[in-house]
Design an enzyme around this catalytic site. Structure first.
Site, PDB file in Angstrom:
ATOM      1  N   LYS A 114       0.816  -1.315  -0.155  1.00  0.00           N
ATOM      2  CA  LYS A 114       0.131  -0.077  -0.009  1.00  0.00           C
ATOM      3  C   LYS A 114       1.170   1.173  -0.104  1.00  0.00           C
ATOM      4  CE  LYS A 114      -1.888   1.648   4.094  1.00  0.00           C
ATOM      5  NZ  LYS A 114      -1.130   3.328   4.067  1.00  0.00           N
ATOM      6  N   ASN A 115       1.665   1.494   1.240  1.00  0.00           N
ATOM      7  CA  ASN A 115       2.666   2.410   1.582  1.00  0.00           C
ATOM      8  C   ASN A 115       3.892   2.392   0.018  1.00  0.00           C
ATOM      9  OD1 ASN A 115       0.756   3.094   3.564  1.00  0.00           O
ATOM     10  ND2 ASN A 115       2.370   2.884   4.689  1.00  0.00           N
ATOM     11  N   CYS A 119      -5.738  12.272  11.265  1.00  0.00           N
ATOM     12  CA  CYS A 119      -6.430  10.606  11.704  1.00  0.00           C
ATOM     13  C   CYS A 119      -6.242  10.550  13.182  1.00  0.00           C
ATOM     14  CB  CYS A 119      -5.453  10.127  10.100  1.00  0.00           C
ATOM     15  SG  CYS A 119      -4.075   9.020  11.020  1.00  0.00           S
ATOM     16  N   ARG A 132      -0.768  14.119  12.697  1.00  0.00           N
ATOM     17  CA  ARG A 132       0.307  14.288  11.535  1.00  0.00           C
ATOM     18  C   ARG A 132       0.403  15.723  10.821  1.00  0.00           C
ATOM     19  NH1 ARG A 132      -1.759   9.271  10.018  1.00  0.00           N
ATOM     20  NH2 ARG A 132       0.216   9.530   8.239  1.00  0.00           N
ATOM     21  N   ASP A 134       3.903   0.149  12.068  1.00  0.00           N
ATOM     22  CA  ASP A 134       2.761  -0.302  11.706  1.00  0.00           C
ATOM     23  C   ASP A 134       2.691  -1.403  11.954  1.00  0.00           C
ATOM     24  OD1 ASP A 134       2.737   1.600   8.740  1.00  0.00           O
ATOM     25  OD2 ASP A 134       2.611   1.924  10.312  1.00  0.00           O
ATOM     26  N   ARG A 188      -8.670  -0.718   4.217  1.00  0.00           N
ATOM     27  CA  ARG A 188      -8.062  -0.266   3.810  1.00  0.00           C
ATOM     28  C   ARG A 188      -6.075  -0.834   3.445  1.00  0.00           C
ATOM     29  NH1 ARG A 188      -7.016   5.322   7.132  1.00  0.00           N
ATOM     30  NH2 ARG A 188      -5.951   6.112   4.474  1.00  0.00           N
TER      31      ARG A 188
HETATM   32  C1  EPZ Z   1       3.870   7.030   6.126  1.00  0.00           C
HETATM   33  O1  EPZ Z   1       2.882   8.053   6.469  1.00  0.00           O
HETATM   34  C2  EPZ Z   1       3.251   5.549   6.331  1.00  0.00           C
HETATM   35  N1  EPZ Z   1       1.960   5.510   5.407  1.00  0.00           N
HETATM   36  C3  EPZ Z   1       2.479   5.041   7.078  1.00  0.00           C
HETATM   37  O2  EPZ Z   1       2.027   4.633   7.170  1.00  0.00           O
HETATM   38  C4  EPZ Z   1       3.799   5.136   8.015  1.00  0.00           C
HETATM   39  O3  EPZ Z   1       3.400   4.998   9.321  1.00  0.00           O
HETATM   40  C5  EPZ Z   1       4.699   6.562   7.987  1.00  0.00           C
HETATM   41  O4  EPZ Z   1       4.852   6.904   6.860  1.00  0.00           O
HETATM   42  C6  EPZ Z   1       5.815   5.897   9.102  1.00  0.00           C
HETATM   43  O5  EPZ Z   1       7.372   5.026   8.428  1.00  0.00           O
HETATM   44  C7  EPZ Z   1       2.015   5.775   3.916  1.00  0.00           C
HETATM   45  O6  EPZ Z   1       3.073   5.934   2.939  1.00  0.00           O
HETATM   46  C8  EPZ Z   1       1.414   6.233   3.345  1.00  0.00           C
HETATM   47  P1  EPZ Z   1       6.054  10.242   7.937  1.00  0.00           P
HETATM   48  P2  EPZ Z   1       3.818   9.236   6.950  1.00  0.00           P
HETATM   49  O7  EPZ Z   1       5.808  11.466   7.645  1.00  0.00           O
HETATM   50  O8  EPZ Z   1       4.618   9.936   5.439  1.00  0.00           O
HETATM   51  C9  EPZ Z   1       6.140  13.188  12.005  1.00  0.00           C
HETATM   52  C10 EPZ Z   1       0.031   2.331   7.559  1.00  0.00           C
HETATM   53  O9  EPZ Z   1      -0.408   2.316   8.446  1.00  0.00           O
HETATM   54  N2  EPZ Z   1       5.635  14.481  10.920  1.00  0.00           N
HETATM   55  O10 EPZ Z   1       7.370   9.301   8.006  1.00  0.00           O
HETATM   56  O11 EPZ Z   1       2.502  10.361   6.991  1.00  0.00           O
HETATM   57  C11 EPZ Z   1       4.783  12.793  11.670  1.00  0.00           C
HETATM   58  O12 EPZ Z   1       3.914  13.860  12.476  1.00  0.00           O
HETATM   59  C12 EPZ Z   1       0.231   4.156   7.559  1.00  0.00           C
HETATM   60  O13 EPZ Z   1      -0.175   1.939   6.200  1.00  0.00           O
HETATM   61  C13 EPZ Z   1       5.801  15.940  10.889  1.00  0.00           C
HETATM   62  O14 EPZ Z   1       5.742  16.462  12.443  1.00  0.00           O
HETATM   63  O15 EPZ Z   1       4.497   8.864   8.032  1.00  0.00           O
HETATM   64  C14 EPZ Z   1       5.093  11.483  12.375  1.00  0.00           C
HETATM   65  O16 EPZ Z   1       5.298  11.669  14.036  1.00  0.00           O
HETATM   66  C15 EPZ Z   1      -0.128   4.975   8.973  1.00  0.00           C
HETATM   67  N3  EPZ Z   1       6.113  16.423  10.627  1.00  0.00           N
HETATM   68  C16 EPZ Z   1       6.477  11.249  11.720  1.00  0.00           C
HETATM   69  O17 EPZ Z   1       7.044  12.235  11.749  1.00  0.00           O
HETATM   70  C17 EPZ Z   1       6.087  16.350   9.286  1.00  0.00           C
HETATM   71  O18 EPZ Z   1       5.614  17.016   7.893  1.00  0.00           O
HETATM   72  C18 EPZ Z   1       6.237  10.221  10.514  1.00  0.00           C
HETATM   73  O19 EPZ Z   1       5.787  10.436   9.605  1.00  0.00           O
HETATM   74  C19 EPZ Z   1       5.645  15.243   8.723  1.00  0.00           C
HETATM   75  C20 EPZ Z   1       5.530  13.842   9.185  1.00  0.00           C
END
Ligand code: EPZ
Length: 417
Positions: A22-23, A116, A121, A305, A397
Site C-alpha cells: 500500500k505504502n 487521522c 499528522r 505499523d 484500507r
Molecule cells: C508513512 O506515513 C506511512 N503511510 C505510514 O503508514 C507509516 O506509519 C509512516 O510513513 C512511518 O513509517 C504511507 O506511506 C501512506 P512520516 P507518513 O511523515 O509519511 C511526523 C499505515 O498504517 N511528521 O514518516 O505520514 C509525523 O507526525 C500508515 O500504513 C511531522 O512532524 O509518515 C510522525 O510523527 C500509518 N511533520 C512522524 O513524523 C511532517 O511534516 C512520521 O511521519 C511530517 C511528519
C-alpha cells in the site's frame, strides 16, 4: 457497517501470496501524473486506500482502468491541479499528490489534510521543503495554495526522516533543472520503489534506501510499466497470525530483505523463520517467550505499523514485553479492545507494558484504525470462542480480502454485513 466474525484457536496452515505494498503504490500513483502517457502498475493491491487514490486521479482528469491487480493510469487528459476537501478528508495521505501536482502544473490547490485516527499528522516538513524549492505557499480557508513560477533546486535537510516529505520532495524536484539533495531522507523500501518507478520514467534519482537522496532534474517523463514491491507490514501481520496459532505458513512474493527487524522479533519469541529471495517460511515456536522492549523507529528500525499486530502476539508470549511508540502520538487505541479480550496491558503515555501469557476469550471489539484493527484479528485467532470485529472498513484500507486469505489457511473467519 460490516464486521469480521472469527472463531479462534484454529491452527493457521498454508501458503499466502503477499499483496503489493500500500505504502509503495500510493506515491507511485501520484508520480504517474508526471508522464503524458500511460503507466501500467502490476501487483497493485485491491484496497480502499487505492480506490480513494484512483478517485483523486480521476478528479485530476486521468483515465484509470483496473484489470484484477493491474492498474492502467493514463494522465494524458489531466486538467486539474486541485484536490477537493471531501477527497482529502477521506484519505489524508493524498498529501503525497502535492509535489507531483506542483511539478506538473507549477501550482496546486489542495485542502488541508488534517489529522487521522493515529495522530494529528502535521505537514510542516513537507511545506518547509517545498518552500526551499521555491514554492510560494499560503494557507487559508482550509486550503493550501501553492504557486511555483520559479522552482529551483535546493539542499534540503529534513529535521525528521519523514516518509511523506521525502516522497513529496522527490516528486516536486524530479523535473527541476539542477541538483536537489535530501539529507536525513527516510530510508523505507517504499521510497526505493518510488525511485525505481521515477527513474524508469526517465528521472535521474539516486540514493533511495540511504539517508541522502540526489535528484538531477530532467525535462520530460514517460509512461512505463512497473511492479509494486510486496507489502512488508501485511507479510509480518500474517506471520504473527501464524505464530499465535502455532501454525506453519509459507509467504510467497515476500521480500525478507525489507523485514529484518520484524523477523528478528519473530525469531526471538521462539518461531523458526527461514527466508530465501522471495519466500518466507514460519514454523511454530515450542513456547512463545516475551522479548523485552520494542521501540518503534524509522526504517530500518522496528516499524510503527507492526507495533499493534505484534502487541497482540506478545499477549501470547510468556513474560513481560514493553512497547515504546516513538512515531505517532495516538497509536494505542487497540489496547482497550485487547484488554476486553483478556489481555494484561498497562499504558503510560507512549509506553505499553504487556504481561503474558494471557488466555484470551472472544468478544465484541471495535477497530478504530487500520493496524489496530489488524491487531484485533491476530488476537481473535488466539482467543477461545467467537470474536466480532466492527469497522472492518479500517482493516480493508490496508489488507486485501483478509478473510479470504485467512480462511484459505484454515481459519474460521467470515465477513458479515
Ligand atoms: C508513512 O506515513 C506511512 N503511510 C505510514 O503508514 C507509516 O506509519 C509512516 O510513513 C512511518 O513509517 C504511507 O506511506 C501512506 P512520516 P507518513 O511523515 O509519511 C511526523 C499505515 O498504517 N511528521 O514518516 O505520514 C509525523 O507526525 C500508515 O500504513 C511531522 O512532524 O509518515 C510522525 O510523527 C500509518 N511533520 C512522524 O513524523 C511532517 O511534516 C512520521 O511521519 C511530517 C511528519
Amino acid at each position: 457497517m460490516s464486521k469480521l466474525v472469527i472463531d479462534g484457536k484454529h491452527k493457521m496452515e498454508g501458503e499466502i501470496y503477499v499483496q503489493g505494498s500500500k505504502n509503495a503504490v500510493l506515491p507511485i500513483l501520484a508520480a504517474a501524473i508526471l508522464s503524458d502517457g500511460k503507466n501500467v502498475i502490476y501487483n497493485c493491491p485491491k484496497l480502499r486506500d487505492v480506490d480513494m487514490t484512483i478517485e483523486v486521479l480521476k478528479n485530476l482528469g486521468c483515465r484509470v482502468k483496473r484489470e484484477k491487480n493491474s492498474l492502467e493510469v493514463d494522465s494524458y487528459g489531466i486538467h486539474s491541479y486541485t484536490i477537493p476537501e471531501e477527497l482529502m478528508r477521506q484519505m489524508r495521505s493524498s498529501i503525497i499528490f502535492l509535489g507531483a501536482i506542483i511539478s506538473k502544473f507549477g501550482k496546486a490547490e489542495i485542502s488541508m489534510p488534517g489529522g487521522c485516527e493515529i495522530g494529528n499528522r502535521p505537514i510542516d516538513l513537507h511545506l518547509k521543503s517545498l518552500r526551499q524549492l521555491g514554492v510560494e505557499i499560503t494557507e487559508s480557508h482550509g486550503f493550501i495554495h501553492c504557486h511555483a513560477e520559479n522552482l529551483q533546486p535546493a539542499y534540503i535537510h529534513l529535521d525528521f526522516p519523514s516518509v511523506g516529505a521525502t516522497e513529496n520532495i522527490m516528486l516536486a524536484a524530479c523535473m527541476i533543472d539542477g541538483r536537489t539533495t535530501i539529507q536525513n531522507a527516510a530510508r523505507e523500501p517504499e521510497i526505493a520503489d518510488l525511485q525505481r518507478f521515477l527513474n524508469r520514467m526517465g528521472a535521474k534519482i539516486s540514493g533511495a534506501g540511504g539517508d541522502t537522496i540526489v535528484i538531477d532534474g530532467v525535462h520530460k517523463l514517460y509512461g512505463v510499466e512497473h511492479t509494486i514491491i510486496p507489502d512488508r507490514i501485511v507479510a509480518a501481520t500474517y506471520l504473527a497470525c501464524a505464530a499465535v496459532t502455532g501454525g506453519t505458513v509459507v509467504l510467497k512474493n515476500a521480500d525478507s530483505s525489507h523485514m529484518g527487524a520484524m523477523m528478528n522479533v519473530l525469531k526471538e519469541v521462539g518461531c523458526k523463520v527461514h527466508a530465501d529471495k522471495s519466500k518466507i517460511i514460519l514454523l511454530p515456536a515450542k513456547k512463545l517467550t516475551a522479548v523485552g522492549t520494542l521501540k518503534t523507529m524509522p526504517y530500518p528500525g522496528f516499524p510503527t505499523d507492526i507495533q499493534s499486530p505484534f502487541m497482540a502476539l506478545m499477549t501470547q508470549c510468556d513474560g513481560t514485553s514493553i512497547f515504546v511508540e516513538n512515531i505517532f502520538e495516538n497509536r494505542f487505541q487497540h489496547i482497550e479492545e485487547l484488554v476486553r479480550m483478556g489481555a494484561d496491558i498497562k499504558v503510560d503515555g507512549r509506553v505499553a507494558v504487556v504481561i503474558g501469557k494471557s488466555e484470551l476469550t472472544g468478544a465484541k471489539v471495535v477497530a478504530r484504525e487500520l493496524r489496530g484493527g489488524a491487531s484485533l484479528v491476530v488476537a481473535a485467532l488466539a482467543a477461545e470462542g467467537i470474536t466480532e470485529i466492527e469497522n472492518v472498513k479500517y482493516i480493508d484500507r490496508g489488507y486485501e480480502s483478509i478473510e479470504r486469505v485467512l480462511s484459505l489457511c484454515g481459519i474460521d473467519i467470515k465477513r458479515k454485513e
